[in-house]
Design an enzyme around this catalytic site. Sequence first.
Site, short mmCIF file in Angstrom:
data_model
loop_
_atom_site.label_atom_id
_atom_site.label_comp_id
_atom_site.label_asym_id
_atom_site.label_seq_id
_atom_site.Cartn_x
_atom_site.Cartn_y
_atom_site.Cartn_z
N ASP A 98 0.84 -1.19 0.00
CA ASP A 98 0.00 0.00 0.00
C ASP A 98 0.88 1.25 0.00
OD1 ASP A 98 -2.35 1.50 0.17
OD2 ASP A 98 -2.35 1.47 2.37
N ASP A 273 -7.73 0.44 7.38
CA ASP A 273 -6.60 0.44 8.31
C ASP A 273 -7.02 0.94 9.68
OD1 ASP A 273 -4.17 0.61 9.62
OD2 ASP A 273 -3.18 1.83 8.12
#
Length: 396
Positions: A98, A273
């Site tokens: 990411d 997240d």
Amino acid sequence: MPLIPLRPLLEATRKHGFAQGAFNVNSVVQAQAVIEVHEMFRSAGIVQGADLANAFMGGRADFMKGTIEDKRRGARRIGEAVKKLAQDSPIPIVLHLDHGKDFESVKAAIAGGYTSVMIDGSPLPFDENVELTREVVKYAHARGVSVEGELGVLSGMEDDVFSEHSTYTNPLKAVEFFKKTGVDCLAISYGTKHGAVKGENVRLRKEIVIAVAENLKHEGIFGVLVSHGSSVVPQYIVEEINQLGGKISQAHGIPLDELKSVIKSGIGKINVDTDIRLAVTRNIREYFARNSSKKRNSVAEAVSTIWELMERNPEQFDPRGYLTPIMEDFIVGEGKDFAGKGSVGDIRDILACVKSGVREVVGSLIVEFGAVGHAAQVEVVSLDEMANRYRCMPTC
């Protein structure tokens, strides 16, 4: 099963009309929990490590200052661990980078075993973003590794990704970006936001998603759209943290109904997240509330230091900020020996809190995103096979 590239999973989301959550991890313990929940729901899984998460997993406590060597070491650690977990799993697993910061970070991730990478050129002018992303695609596709790009800027903060204002993605530029770079998927800016403070009653610009998807379809271009900054920030978790001594204010996420409404419009990958960080923090605060003797226990020095760090900074909900006393154990997981100073049982209890927090968030979102039961519909493709397909794509 062997780890697979992202492309076959993206193809399945497109064909069967669901979205796959991509869940950020900072340790093997968290990756294991992510995979276990996906196995339970018979869903393929995306284990996602951010660029600076690799620095942390490489042993760098001040990960914001992580070097490329830290990232290489961390990528190898998580890559080897997830590869082994995937081999023993009945479901397809992708290991995705990411917010790759630059070409070297992407190379480090691929060398470490990542099967999919994101290069974030969104802060750059359009042509420079295209050029950087195209070079990453060329390098990664030759190795069977899938690529995600980004166009448009999300406001908010996540690790070192920060912007005060959003710049929405231009749908026509998004199509041009796909054409010129060959990316498999693209993160777009359409109203989501990084971090826990996204604002109340967020409304997503669904027309941007629809316009990009329809133009891609008209041009005959395969491309799946990605939603970054998409944590829902469950209010019950925020409230529980604050009841346990935390001080998290103005925390609001993306309304779940809003997220679900864009899945049918073309969003096939949804990044999460913050929700995981919150659930883990709630669990660890709850552990200390139930076991108050651990707060000041010299026998479990590392564990009591965790509480001291949490007490000193009640606004902190990133586990990397307070689990440094057992950092090595947190990163690599349970083994015969623990690196931290303290009771083996106490450290195992803390790691159990971490895993249960991950499972709570991931499990609920697998269901909400419609990914339950789709594992068998995802083609298991090796990196070598995918590299051959990528070579054929321009002419087939």
